[in-house]
Every structure is written in structure tokens, then in C-alpha cells.
Scaffold this motif. Structure first.
Motif, PDB file in Angstrom:
ATOM      1  N   LEU A   1       0.846  -1.184   0.000  1.00 28.29           N
ATOM      2  CA  LEU A   1       0.000   0.000   0.000  1.00 28.29           C
ATOM      3  C   LEU A   1       0.889   1.244   0.000  1.00 28.29           C
ATOM      4  N   PRO A   2       0.345   2.397  -0.359  1.00 23.55           N
ATOM      5  CA  PRO A   2       1.174   3.611  -0.458  1.00 23.55           C
ATOM      6  C   PRO A   2       1.922   3.976   0.820  1.00 23.55           C
ATOM      7  N   ASP A   3       1.408   3.584   1.983  1.00 22.60           N
ATOM      8  CA  ASP A   3       2.067   3.970   3.236  1.00 22.60           C
ATOM      9  C   ASP A   3       3.101   2.961   3.705  1.00 22.60           C
ATOM     10  N   LEU A   4       3.384   1.908   2.907  1.00 20.06           N
ATOM     11  CA  LEU A   4       4.321   0.874   3.341  1.00 20.06           C
ATOM     12  C   LEU A   4       5.725   1.430   3.599  1.00 20.06           C
ATOM     13  N   PRO A   5       6.310   2.258   2.705  1.00 16.55           N
ATOM     14  CA  PRO A   5       7.661   2.774   2.997  1.00 16.55           C
ATOM     15  C   PRO A   5       7.716   3.536   4.324  1.00 16.55           C
ATOM     16  N   THR A   6       6.710   4.371   4.592  1.00 17.35           N
ATOM     17  CA  THR A   6       6.697   5.129   5.849  1.00 17.35           C
ATOM     18  C   THR A   6       6.580   4.198   7.050  1.00 17.35           C
ATOM     19  N   LYS A   7       5.723   3.171   6.930  1.00 19.23           N
ATOM     20  CA  LYS A   7       5.558   2.220   8.018  1.00 19.23           C
ATOM     21  C   LYS A   7       6.869   1.482   8.301  1.00 19.23           C
ATOM     22  N   LEU A   8       7.557   1.032   7.231  1.00 19.58           N
ATOM     23  CA  LEU A   8       8.838   0.331   7.401  1.00 19.58           C
ATOM     24  C   LEU A   8       9.869   1.225   8.069  1.00 19.58           C
ATOM     25  N   ALA A   9       9.966   2.472   7.608  1.00 20.33           N
ATOM     26  CA  ALA A   9      10.952   3.385   8.184  1.00 20.33           C
ATOM     27  C   ALA A   9      10.693   3.587   9.676  1.00 20.33           C
ATOM     28  N   GLY A  10       9.417   3.742  10.067  1.00 20.97           N
ATOM     29  CA  GLY A  10       9.079   3.935  11.476  1.00 20.97           C
ATOM     30  C   GLY A  10       9.433   2.738  12.327  1.00 20.97           C
ATOM     31  N   LYS A  11       9.127   1.542  11.838  1.00 20.81           N
ATOM     32  CA  LYS A  11       9.391   0.327  12.621  1.00 20.81           C
ATOM     33  C   LYS A  11      10.883   0.055  12.717  1.00 20.81           C
ATOM     34  N   LEU A  12      11.634   0.260  11.628  1.00 23.72           N
ATOM     35  CA  LEU A  12      13.085   0.067  11.669  1.00 23.72           C
ATOM     36  C   LEU A  12      13.729   1.024  12.668  1.00 23.72           C
ATOM     37  N   SER A  13      13.252   2.267  12.675  1.00 21.13           N
ATOM     38  CA  SER A  13      13.797   3.250  13.602  1.00 21.13           C
ATOM     39  C   SER A  13      13.440   2.894  15.045  1.00 21.13           C
ATOM     40  N   ALA A  14      12.216   2.416  15.264  1.00 21.04           N
ATOM     41  CA  ALA A  14      11.793   2.071  16.621  1.00 21.04           C
ATOM     42  C   ALA A  14      12.623   0.939  17.194  1.00 21.04           C
ATOM     43  N   HIS A  15      13.066  -0.001  16.342  1.00 26.92           N
ATOM     44  CA  HIS A  15      13.867  -1.150  16.811  1.00 26.92           C
ATOM     45  C   HIS A  15      15.373  -0.929  16.638  1.00 26.92           C
TER      46      HIS A  15
END
Length: 809
Positions: free
Chosen positions: A634-648
Motif C-alpha cells: 500500500l502507499p504507506d508501506l515505505p513510511t511504516k517500514l521506516a518507522g518500525k526500523l527506527s523504533a527497533h
């Protein structure tokens, strides 16, 4: 009336004054009279004693000298006083010397003994007093009393005159200061009452009556203003009543019309003479009269009760008018009779709009066909009328790959395709058939006739044949097809809902069997659908209760056998059924949309695993590969990935996303841009099951992937033995894939390695990394790492070694 009131007021005032005078001045006057009379009598008696004393002194010398002749003359002179009755002079021995009686008082006797005054007569010789006689004078007591009364009477007359003067003055003052303004006030009240005009009182003063008259005049002014406003309001009310565009009327307790507005007459076409006095129910259409009377009869007798009922009114020209009748009853006991305030509202347009809305609510706006609700109602009615005897067939179909039309040609083209399908299929139907569109590209047809089963199959065949013809979209030709499911009542279902569900299940069975055809429902389909529903429920429970786990299979360097990464494989661990095969729930999750939530869970578990690997030096450079479904892009996948990678705190190069050719085929619109955005984060993409699709090479060229995973079907034949035709072909294909990957600067991973012979062949063909049961089955990460540690595995090489110089890591 005013004269009586005036006279009565004056009489009351006079009576009050007299009562006050009698109550106050009466006792004062009596007391004054008695005291004054007694005082005057006392003074007169004192004078008499002085008179007696003076005469006794005068007679002392006469008696001493025995001058009885002068004594008698003296006595006669004294006796001439009108108040004296008689005079008697005695010697010292008590012998009467002379006795003279006043001739004027001979006929009158002294009133009381107290009228006798006696005085001893003494003569002084050489300082010695000698008794020479006694003087006795009888006075007329009534003369004394009358004289006192006369004197008192003069004062009493003056007192009475002054009192009467005060009373007259009070009456005059009352007349001019009280009676006159009251008379004028009464006259103003009577004039107002008699003529209805507001008359003011002409009186000005600063006293209470002045304030009363001012208040009365102000009240008259206020009443004039109120009356003017009331008249204006009544005129306004009458205007509004007659001209408001609402049909107002009133009826009495016997349903007789007693008042109607002008607009009511205008809207109904009647004149006032034609309706006043007639029963309102006479104007209700015969078909609705009983309903109106029944509803009106149910109206309770309580105050301000209302009635609302829809009915049909008969206008003067005979036309019918749909109306809403609202009636409010007035049961005011002070009124002459009970009446209602009723409103009759023309709802003809509302009825037409309601019918239109109902029609629209049951109709598809694009094609004009029945929508799901309208079709279901039609199907329910057919089932109710069939009495369980007549056969009813439902054909449920949708267009194959219609999503591709919308995604690539736009929704306008998709709408034209749907309209074309509607026209083409409608030409195949009879007049009694029902045709509906359920949304998207789903259509349904209901048949109820003789030989329903044969006609349903024939119609499905005609639909497939008709829809296979090319469609002209304004210069562009498009060819589509349809998958048709057929179900029958009562053979396959007992209700409309079950019948639609059965045809839907048959349609999906045909779609999964190759599309472009038809399938007739049977009981086995139903069982499979029930199983699928059960799987959906299991997925829901698993997400709620954390039954999903991520197991990992090592990806190793084929030469050294050391792990370079791990592929995360989702497992559903049911508390009763154990580990369920992924194929049982992944497809159901994709159909229900649950794959998005599952995908988020897989990503979270994968990042937790990477976090665990980073905590140990031996695995710090390892990566984790996760499978992504087409629905997740979905269009928000890159943003979601960036947020989760940063959180971990995970380096993006340690995450590999695996996608299949099917994913690329199903979601090609904008997918290349999403992949590029994710690669810009530093993540890598692996093309899974490479070689099994129809256009692998084109996807390798179009989409920016980093790794190619050779499908296990190519690996299976490598250990068939030297000279085996299948082994040679598979080896040649693998060699070609490896060569192509090197040209494109891609890494290659072989899947499904189960023997050392396969491993050796792959190494000889230039494949550097692989995975399979030879290196271990998928297991929880802790179990896997413990096993590797116990085997004294060497430190994993860096990603740069594993993926050569691909640039991710």
C-alpha cells in the motif's frame, strides 16, 4: 349606578363622621357640661356665702343697738334678690326678730335643704366678739342650677356649632377632594365598559387620589397600546392562518368542519360554503375512510392529545391528494364547544420522492439493474410464492480480471465495460427474469420457469459465449470473460440468503478452476466453504490470542555451510490442533483482508528477531528475509517500514522483503515506485519462486530486485544421476539463471536443498547461497541459534560477502 355609588359613599363618610363625633366629642361634651355646671354652681354658692358674710357683718351693729326697724328694712332690701326665697334674723337667744319672704318666689319652694345658708352675727367690742344673733337666708337652688346650665348651654352651643362647622367643612372637602375624582374615575370606568373606548380621568393632584388617577390613565394608555398590538396580532394571525402555505382547518367533536384557511380552500378547490358544517370524513377517499375513522376513534380524550395519520383527500375536481393529517384537540371547559386545530399537509411529492428513493435504494445507479437489496427482495418474494414446489435458479457471475481494467484503463473504462455487459446479458433474458448488480463486477440473475435447470445451464453457456466477444472502448478493443456459479431452490438452499451464498461459492469454485466458464453448486462446495469460514474464525482467534509464531530457516553459504541469514516463516500454533499448514489460512486471510494484520505481525516479529540477532556478535551481520503479500503493498508501506526500523534501531540492510511473481502480477500499478522507495531506505528485495511464472525475465527487467531465489522445482532433479535428461535441463536452466543474475548484478539463492549431491551441483553451477532441509528445518529463533551454537558454527560472513557487491546491506 354612579349616583347610588356617590350617595352611598357620602352617606358612609357622613355616618363615619357622626359616629366619630359621637364616639369622641359626645363624652367630651357631657364631661364638659357636668364639670362646667358644677364649677359654675360652686362659684355661685361661693358668691352667696360671701353675700351672707357681708350682710351678717352689716347687721351686727344693728342687732347690737337693737335697731329692729332698720333691721326689718335691711332684711326687706336683701330679700328683693331674685335668687333669695326668704330671710330670717334671729337674736342671740334664737328668737326670730324678722322673717321676710321674696314675693316673687312665694309660689316656689326651695329645691333642697342645701339652699339654706346660716351665719352667726357677732359684734366686736373692745376686741371681744359678742354673739348678737343669727342670719338665715334661703336661696332658690333651681335658680342657681339654671343659671349654671344657661352658662354651660352657651358654651355647648358654641361647641356644637363648631363641630357642625367642622363636619360641613369635612363634607365639602370630601366632595371636592374625594367624591369628585372618584365620580370622574367611575364615569371613566363606566364609559370604558359601555362604549369600549379608553376614557381618561381629568384630575391632577399630588395626593393618593392623584396617583390613583395617574395610574388609571397610564393603565388606559397601556390598554390602548395592548389593544392595538392585540388587534395587529389578530390581523397578523388571521393573515398567517389564511395565507400560510399549509392547509389549516378546525373540526368539532362530531367531525364537522367549523373553520378552514384560505390556503386550504385554494389547495382543495372548494369554497367555504361547500365545506363549513360538513363532516371532514366525507372528503376522505372511500378506500381510506375506514382507516381514517379508525385512527381518529383511537384518539384519547385527554387534553392536547394529537393524531397523525396519512390518508387520501378527495379534491373538488375529483383528483386525489396524498395528505398527512395532524390533529390537536382542545378540551378547554371554558370554551363553547370542543374543537380541533388540524393541519393537512400535501405529501404527494414526498410520496413520489419516497417511491423514487425506494426505487433508487433497490437499483444500481450505474446500470439501472436491481442492487443487492432489491434482488434479495425479489428472490424472497419468488421463494414465498413458490410454496417450495417450483424450481428457482440463481446465476451469480463476475468478470475475470476486471480489476486489471480499472487499474490500467481507469474506472471510466471499467464503467463502460459494466454497462456493455449489462446490455449484452439483458438481451439473453426473458421478461420474467430478474437481473441485478451487487457492486463492482458481480452480477446475479434469477430464473423461475419450467425446466429451470436446463435453462440455467443454457443461459450460463450463452453468457460465457457472449462476454467472450471483444468490447469496443472507443478505439481500443478489450476482451473479457466471466465465471458463473449456479444454484437451485429448493435443491441447494432453503432461503434467498443461502441460495445466493451457494451460487457465490460455485462462482468462486469456477474462478479457481480456470475462470471463463460456469459451475453448478453441489454439497461438497458447501462443506469446503464451511471449512474456509472455520479457518477465518481461527485466524481471528489467532490474532486475538497470539497463536501466530515466526519460525526461521537458515540461509547458508553453500561452500562453508555457515548461515548468512534466516527466512522467517509464519506458523499458526493452534492450542488443540497444533501447527496448521500455512496454505490453510494464508489464502483465507487474503480473501478477508486479514492478511494486512497478519503482515504487520510478521514484520514486527521479524524485527524482534533481528533485534535478538544484533545482541550477539556471532549473528550481528545476519539478515532476516520476510515474505510480503500483494495486499501489503500500500502507499504507506515505505513510511511504516521506516518507522518500525527506527523504533527497533535496525539497520535497513538487514531486512529482505520476499515477493513472488504473483504479487507483481496482481499489483503492478505503482508497485515499481513502492519497491524503489523501500530500496532507498536500504532494504533489499528478493524475487521468490523464480522460474515458475510466465514472465520472470520481464519482471527482473522492470522491477528493481536484489536477489533471485531459484524455485525448488529446479533443484529436485539435480540428484537424478549423471546423464539424466531432467537433471541436465535443470542444470542448464540454473546455469542460465546464475549467468543472467551476474549480468544484472543480482545475488542467487537456491531453495529446497535436501541432499549433499544437490549442494555440490549448485556450487559447481556457481550458486553461492541456499536453504533447505539439508541445513535445517524452520524452528523458533532461540532453538535455531542454540543448535548453531552447539555445533560451534563460525561467525557469519557479512552481507557484502553473502550478496557480493549488490549494494544493500
Amino acid at each position: 349606578m354612579l349616583r347610588l355609588i356617590k350617595t352611598s359613599t357620602q352617606r358612609k363618610f357622613l355616618a363615619i363622621m357622626f359616629a366619630a363625633l359621637i364616639a369622641v366629642n359626645g363624652p367630651l361634651l357631657i364631661t364638659f357640661f357636668i364639670i362646667t355646671k358644677d364649677t359654675l354652681e360652686g362659684e355661685m354658692l361661693a358668691k352667696k356665702r360671701v353675700f351672707l358674710e357681708a350682710n351678717s357683718k352689716a347687721l351686727s351693729k344693728v342687732l347690737w343697738d337693737f335697731d329692729y326697724e332698720n333691721l326689718r328694712k335691711w332684711a326687706g332690701a336683701i330679700a328683693n334678690d331674685r335668687d333669695i326665697f326668704s330671710i330670717e334674723i334671729l337674736d342671740d337667744k334664737g328668737k326670730s326678730l324678722t322673717h321676710v319672704t321674696n314675693s316673687e318666689n312665694l309660689h316656689t319652694m326651695p329645691g333642697t335643704e342645701e339652699a339654706l345658708f346660716s351665719k352667726e352675727i357677732t359684734h366686736s367690742v373692745d376686741g371681744t366678739d359678742h354673739l348678737v344673733g343669727t342670719l338665715r337666708i334661703r336661696f332658690m337652688s333651681d335658680h342657681i342650677s339654671n343659671a349654671a346650665i344657661r352658662e354651660v348651654g352657651k358654651s355647648a352651643i358654641l361647641f356644637i356649632v363648631s363641630t357642625i362647622s367642622v363636619l360641613v367643612a369635612a363634607l365639602i372637602a370630601n366632595r371636592f377632594m374625594i367624591s369628585r375624582p372618584l365620580t370622574r374615575l367611575n364615569a371613566a370606568i363606566e364609559t370604558t365598559h359601555r362604549t369600549g373606548t379608553r376614557k381618561k380621568v381629568d384630575w391632577t393632584s399630588s395626593d393618593e387620589l392623584g396617583r390613583v388617577t395617574n395610574a388609571f390613565n397610564e393603565m388606559q394608555d397601556s390598554l390602548d397600546q395592548d389593544e392595538a398590538q392585540l388587534i395587529k396580532a389578530n390581523k397578523r394571525l388571521a393573515f398567517l392562518y389564511n395565507n400560510t402555505p399549509v392547509m389549516l382547518y378546525s373540526i368539532d367533536s362530531k367531525d364537522r368542519i367549523i373553520k378552514v384557511s384560505d390556503y386550504w380552500l385554494h389547495a382543495t378547490g372548494y369554497s367555504r360554503k361547500q365545506v363549513i358544517g360538513r363532516r371532514f370524513s366525507e372528503f376522505i377517499h372511500e378506500d381510506f375512510k375506514d382507516g381514517y375513522l379508525t385512527n381518529r376513534g383511537m384518539l384519547s380524550v385527554g387534553k392536547n392529545e394529537t393524531l397523525e395519520v396519512t390518508s387520501v383527500f378527495q379534491k373538488a375536481d375529483g383528483t386525489r391528494l396524498d395528505v398527512l393529517i395532524t390533529e390537536t384537540k382542545d378540551f378547554d371547559d371554558s370554551s363553547a364547544g370542543r374543537r380541533s386545530l388540524s393541519v393537512m399537509t400535501d405529501i404527494s411529492k414526498l410520496k413520489a420522492a419516497e417511491a423514487k428513493i425506494l426505487r433508487q435504494a433497490r437499483t444500481d445507479f450505474l446500470t439501472g439493474l436491481l442492487n443487492r437489496e432489491g434482488f434479495a427482495d425479489r428472490l424472497n418474494a419468488a421463494i414465498e410464492n413458490s410454496d417450495g414446489e417450483a424450481d428457482i435458479a440463481v446465476l451469480f457471475f463476475d468478470l475475470d480480471r476486471f480489476k486489471w481494467v480499472n487499474d490500467n484503463l481507469g474506472h471510466f473504462a471499467g464503467d463502460r465495460v459494466l454497462q456493455s455487459v449489462t446490455r449484452e446479458v439483458a438481451q439473453l433474458l426473458d421478461e420474467g427474469d430478474s437481473f441485478g448488480r451487487f457492486g463492482g463486477d458481480e452480477f446475479a440473475i434469477m430464473l423461475s420457469c419450467e425446466s429451470t435447470k436446463k435453462r440455467a445451464v443454457d443461459l450460463a453457456t450463452k453468457i460465457n459465449r457472449t462476454l467472450n466477444r471483444p468490447i469496443d472502448l472507443g478505439g481500443r478493443t478489450l476482451q473479457i470473460s466471466a465465471s458463473v456459479g449456479i444454484s437451485f431452490y429448493p435443491e441447494n438452499a432453503k432461503s434467498a440468503e443461502e441460495l445466493l451464498k451457494a451460487s457465490d461459492v460455485a462462482m468462486y469454485r469456477q474462478k479457481n478452476s480456470g475462470r471463463n466458464g460456469f459451475c453448478v453448486f453441489n454439497e461438497q462446495f458447501g462443506k469446503e466453504a464451511a471449512q474456509q469460514l472455520e479457518v477465518k474464525e481461527i485466524i481471528s482467534e489467532a490474532l486475538k490470542n497470539d497463536w501466530f509464531e515466526l519460525h526461521f530457516q537458515p540461509i547458508v553459504n553453500l561452500k562453508s555451510g555457515t548461515p548468512v541469514g534466516f527466512e522467517g516463516l509464519l506458523r499458526l500454533v493452534h492450542p488443540e490442533r497444533g501447527v496448521l499448514p500455512p496454505l490453510e489460512y494464508i489464502r483465507a486471510a487474503e480473501q478477508t483482508g486479514g492478511i494486512l494484520e497478519i503482515g504487520d505481525l510478521v514484520l514486527e516479529l521479524g524485527l524482534q528477531a533481528l533485534d535478538r540477532l544484533q545482541s550477539e556478535d556471532q549473528w550481528r551481520s545476519s539478515y532476516v528475509a520476510l515474505n510480503f503479500s500483494a495486499a501489503q503493498f500500500l502507499p504507506d508501506l515505505p513510511t511504516k517500514l521506516a518507522g518500525k526500523l527506527s523504533a527497533h534501531s535496525i539497520r535497513p540492510g538487514q531486512l529482505v522483503l520476499e515477493i513472488t511473481e504473483t504479487t507483481l502480477m496482481q499489483n503492478s500499478m505503482g508497485l515499481d515506485g513502492l519497491i524503489e522507495d523501500i530500496r532507498q531506505l536500504g532494504c533489499a528485495f528478493a524475487l521468490d519462486d523464480f522460474g515458475t511464472g510466465f514472465s520472470s525475465l520481464s519482471y527482473m527487467n522492470r522491477f528493481p530486485v536484489d536477489i533471485v531465489k531459484i524455485d525448488r522445482s529446479f533443484i529436485d532433479g539435480l540428484d537424478a544421476g549423471n546423464g539424466n535428461e531432467r537433471s541436465l535441463k535443470n542444470a542448464a536452466l540454473i546455469e542460465a539463471i546464475v549467468g543472467l543474475a551476474r549480468k544484472l548484478d543480482l545475488s542467487v539463492i537456491a531453495e529446497g536443498i535436501e541432499s549433499q549431491r544437490q549442494r555440490k551441483c549448485l556450487v559447481d553451477l556457481g550458486v553461492e547461497t541456499g536453504q533447505g532441509f539439508l541445513f535445517g528445518k524452520a524452528a523458533p529463533l532461540d532453538v535455531l541459534l542454540s543448535r548453531e551454537s552447539s555445533a560451534n558454527a563460525a561467525t557469519a560472513p557479512t552481507l557484502d560477502v553473502a550478496f557480493k557487491n549488490t549494494g544493500f546491506g
